[in-house]
Design a protein around this motif. Structure first.
Motif, PDB file in Angstrom:
ATOM      1  N   GLY A   1      -1.162   4.937   8.157  1.00 48.61           N
ATOM      2  CA  GLY A   1      -0.436   5.553   9.264  1.00 48.61           C
ATOM      3  C   GLY A   1       0.273   6.847   8.923  1.00 48.61           C
ATOM      4  O   GLY A   1       1.216   7.246   9.619  1.00 48.61           O
ATOM      5  N   GLN A   2      -0.175   7.538   7.879  1.00 50.71           N
ATOM      6  CA  GLN A   2       0.464   8.792   7.451  1.00 50.71           C
ATOM      7  C   GLN A   2      -0.202   9.978   8.161  1.00 50.71           C
ATOM      8  O   GLN A   2      -0.987  10.729   7.574  1.00 50.71           O
ATOM      9  CB  GLN A   2       0.352   8.937   5.934  1.00 50.71           C
TER      10      GLN A   2
ATOM     11  N   ALA B   1     -11.545  12.955   0.318  1.00 46.61           N
ATOM     12  CA  ALA B   1     -12.009  12.245   1.514  1.00 46.61           C
ATOM     13  C   ALA B   1     -11.583  10.777   1.464  1.00 46.61           C
ATOM     14  O   ALA B   1     -11.180  10.197   2.482  1.00 46.61           O
ATOM     15  CB  ALA B   1     -13.528  12.355   1.635  1.00 46.61           C
ATOM     16  N   MET B   2     -11.653  10.173   0.286  1.00 49.42           N
ATOM     17  CA  MET B   2     -11.205   8.788   0.137  1.00 49.42           C
ATOM     18  C   MET B   2      -9.689   8.696   0.346  1.00 49.42           C
ATOM     19  O   MET B   2      -9.188   7.735   0.943  1.00 49.42           O
ATOM     20  CB  MET B   2     -11.597   8.253  -1.241  1.00 49.42           C
ATOM     21  N   ALA B   3      -8.962   9.717  -0.133  1.00 48.46           N
ATOM     22  CA  ALA B   3      -7.510   9.745   0.072  1.00 48.46           C
ATOM     23  C   ALA B   3      -7.180   9.882   1.556  1.00 48.46           C
ATOM     24  O   ALA B   3      -6.223   9.265   2.053  1.00 48.46           O
ATOM     25  CB  ALA B   3      -6.896  10.899  -0.720  1.00 48.46           C
ATOM     26  N   LEU B   4      -7.971  10.682   2.286  1.00 50.87           N
ATOM     27  CA  LEU B   4      -7.768  10.835   3.733  1.00 50.87           C
ATOM     28  C   LEU B   4      -7.910   9.488   4.436  1.00 50.87           C
ATOM     29  O   LEU B   4      -7.104   9.138   5.311  1.00 50.87           O
ATOM     30  CB  LEU B   4      -8.776  11.841   4.299  1.00 50.87           C
TER      31      LEU B   4
ATOM     32  N   GLY C   1       0.813  -1.206   0.000  1.00 51.44           N
ATOM     33  CA  GLY C   1       0.000   0.000   0.000  1.00 51.44           C
ATOM     34  C   GLY C   1       0.847   1.258   0.000  1.00 51.44           C
ATOM     35  O   GLY C   1       0.544   2.225  -0.711  1.00 51.44           O
ATOM     36  N   LEU C   2       1.931   1.260   0.777  1.00 57.55           N
ATOM     37  CA  LEU C   2       2.823   2.425   0.827  1.00 57.55           C
ATOM     38  C   LEU C   2       3.522   2.650  -0.513  1.00 57.55           C
ATOM     39  O   LEU C   2       3.733   3.791  -0.933  1.00 57.55           O
ATOM     40  CB  LEU C   2       3.854   2.246   1.946  1.00 57.55           C
TER      41      LEU C   2
END
Length: 564
Positions: free
Chosen positions: A321-322, A311-314, A282-283
């Motif tokens: 964990g960002q 909002a989906m990116a948030l 994912g990272l």
């Protein structure tokens, strides 16, 4: 005849009728509707000799104008005091004022949530959006038990209603009765179902099992189609499978290796990998992407917008964990949500959902204020991020003191329904025209009609732009003295064969949902009957594209009469 404050008897309130033999006769009383919103009550009492009978009739008194919302806000530094003033407006009984206090920049939670709950249309996406953010309100806000009970009732009702949209293969259709599953909507409902189940809500029997089977089968059968930009829908589908604890790793890998997929698809896929326990993958996807949406092609097909995609990116940033990037994104979203910017139901719901997820584990918490309205003081002390209190609508001012050592964000949201005839006329992107005709096709004037007259309303909607638009909603509310003849259950079924995606016929209105090609016009026919003598208000035509605010039309209404 006796009435409550919903009506006033004009002229005599009693009449005498003589009978020489058993028979029936009709007498008329003139009633004037009060300037309120609520339940009007009429008590009819008949007396003859020693005999007496009475009957109560309850009638909804409604103003057809939409709720108009305004707000005043300020930032309150530690230990400081301030006053907010406002002017109540609208018809008596519709005025509301709410004090909102937040330890995080305001997201206008109540105004945005009320918009979702009051939204008049009921497609799959809108029913889901109306309930989804309510799942998290108690987690971030200081609310009383009555509101918690109301939320539980709303969410339970939405779950039951959504079960009516599920089709045989396990997917969900955009409108009840349709047989084709909606690609994005099926994932969205499943997402809501999973989160609701985790909050303790019971799902309809086998609904989740059938949905999982549909999602899994569709994910495996998926093939990339650049023309339909279907990679984003596949990424969301795979995310929901991972959220449900059934990740399809092979399909996730196949999508990741597909060339040309969008930035938004990569971010949603990154969230799926995080949920599947492969945060490192994912990272990597996150590092290959921009957290700022940059491709409008992927917004319109799936009821979205730049804000919805942020909002989906948030949500993805939180799962990976960002925290620093998530905080910056949450602040940007909060600023947009607290502005006057229009947002669709999908955008509003997902922004509220993502911000609520963020607020649960991040950002400052706690509120400690004293506020005074009309000489009466009260306090709000809570460890939650957000709190609100209903104010007296005619209070006009509220004084607030911040007792905390951190900054608080304060807002008064006040609303009302404008009086009849004062509706806001608007037109952009859509043209409207309404003509009334008799059954022979001759144009008639609806201002004065004889009781029993059957006639037709022809409403024409025109796309004034050189671009197509989907999910257009036309709402035509009719006066109380007219009745809609539902031609689907009469001999006239073919006369009003309107070409639409869906028709919703109610007692007081007809809603049509349809697409429009560039510069296309469509005409819709409604069969009506002038049924009840009196003077009534015919509201104007209301038409909008539900996911594109550049297409909107509202016209002025007029008074009409039905005469004996």
């Amino acid at each position: 005849v006796k009435t409550n404050n919903g009506f006033k008897v004009v002229g005599p309130s009693s009449q005498k009728v003589a009978f020489a033999q058993p028979d029936e006769k009709v007498v008329y009383f003139d009633l004037e509707v009060g300037d309120i919103n609520g339940i009007g009550k009429v008590t009819v009492t008949a007396t003859s000799g020693k005999e007496k009978a009475s009957y109560d009739v309850e009638i909804d008194v409604m103003n057809p104008n939409p709720v108009t919302v305004n707000y005043k806000e300020l930032v309150l530094e530690p230990g400081k005091s301030a006053t907010i003033g406002w002017e109540a407006f609208g018809v008596s009984g519709t005025n509301k004022a709410v004090l909102e206090v937040s330890s995080f920049p305001s997201i206008d939670f109540n105004r945005r949530l009320d918009y979702l709950i009051q939204y008049p249309h009921g497609c799959l996406e809108q029913v889901t959006s109306g309930a989804f953010p309510q799942l998290y309100l108690a987690d971030i806000a200081d609310i009383d038990q009555s509101r918690k009970n109301k939320i539980q009732k709303n969410v339970t009702a939405a779950i039951q209603k959504l079960s009516q949209y599920q089709v045989a293969n396990g997917g969900f259709s955009y409108w009840p009765g349709n047989m084709t599953p909606d690609d994005w909507g099926s994932s969205y409902v499943g997402h809501f179902f999973i989160e609701a189940e985790r909050k303790g809500y019971a799902l309809p029997m086998n609904a989740k099992k059938q949905w999982l089977a549909y999602q899994s089968k569709t994910a495996k059968q998926w093939r990339y189609n650049e023309g339909y930009h279907n990679d984003f829908a596949q990424a969301y589908r795979l995310y929901t499978l991972a959220l449900a604890g059934s990740p399809d790793i092979s399909s996730m890998n196949r999508l990741r290796e597909t060339g040309g997929i969008s930035n938004e698809s990569k971010l949603r896929l990154a969230a799926a990998y995080a949920l599947a326990g492969q945060k490192n993958v994912g990272l990597k996807l996150l590092n290959q992407s921009s957290i700022e949406p940059d491709d409008s092609r992927y917004q319109y097909y799936y009821y979205g917008s730049s804000e919805r995609n942020r909002a989906m990116a948030l949500e993805t940033l939180l799962l990976l964990g960002q925290k620093e990037k998530a905080f910056a994104m949450a602040n940007k979203l909060a600023k947009q949500m607290s502005s006057d910017q229009w947002m669709s139901t999908q955008t509003t719901a997902y922004c509220l959902y993502a911000i609520s997820k963020f607020a649960q584990g991040n950002g400052p918490k706690g509120i400690d204020i004293q506020y005074t309205v009309k000489g009466k003081s009260a306090t709000i002390t809570t460890a939650k991020t957000f709190a609100d209190r209903v104010l007296s609508a005619d209070g006009k001012t509220v004084s607030i003191r911040n007792n905390k050592k951190s900054t608080l964000y304060v807002k008064v949201v006040y609303s009302g329904v404008l009086p009849i005839g004062q509706e806001q006329v608007e037109q952009r992107g859509l043209g409207t025209d309404i003509v009334f005709k008799d059954r022979k096709g001759q144009v008639i004037n609806p201002s004065v009609l004889s009781q029993g007259t059957e006639f037709i309303a022809e409403v024409t909607i025109s796309n004034l732009k050189n671009e197509s638009v989907d999910n257009v909603a036309l709402m035509q509310i009719i006066p109380s003295g007219w009745e809609i003849v539902n031609t689907r259950f009469t001999d006239f079924g073919d006369f009003a064969d309107n070409k639409v995606d869906y028709t919703d016929i109610r007692d007081d209105r007809t809603n049509f949902y349809f697409p429009l090609k560039a510069n296309e016009s469509k005409t819709f026919r409604i069969l009506l009957n002038a049924s009840y003598p009196g003077e009534y208000y015919l509201p104007g035509v209301q038409c909008e594209a539900m996911y594109d605010n550049s297409f909107l039309a509202r016209t002025q209404g007029q008074w009409i009469k039905v005469v004996r």
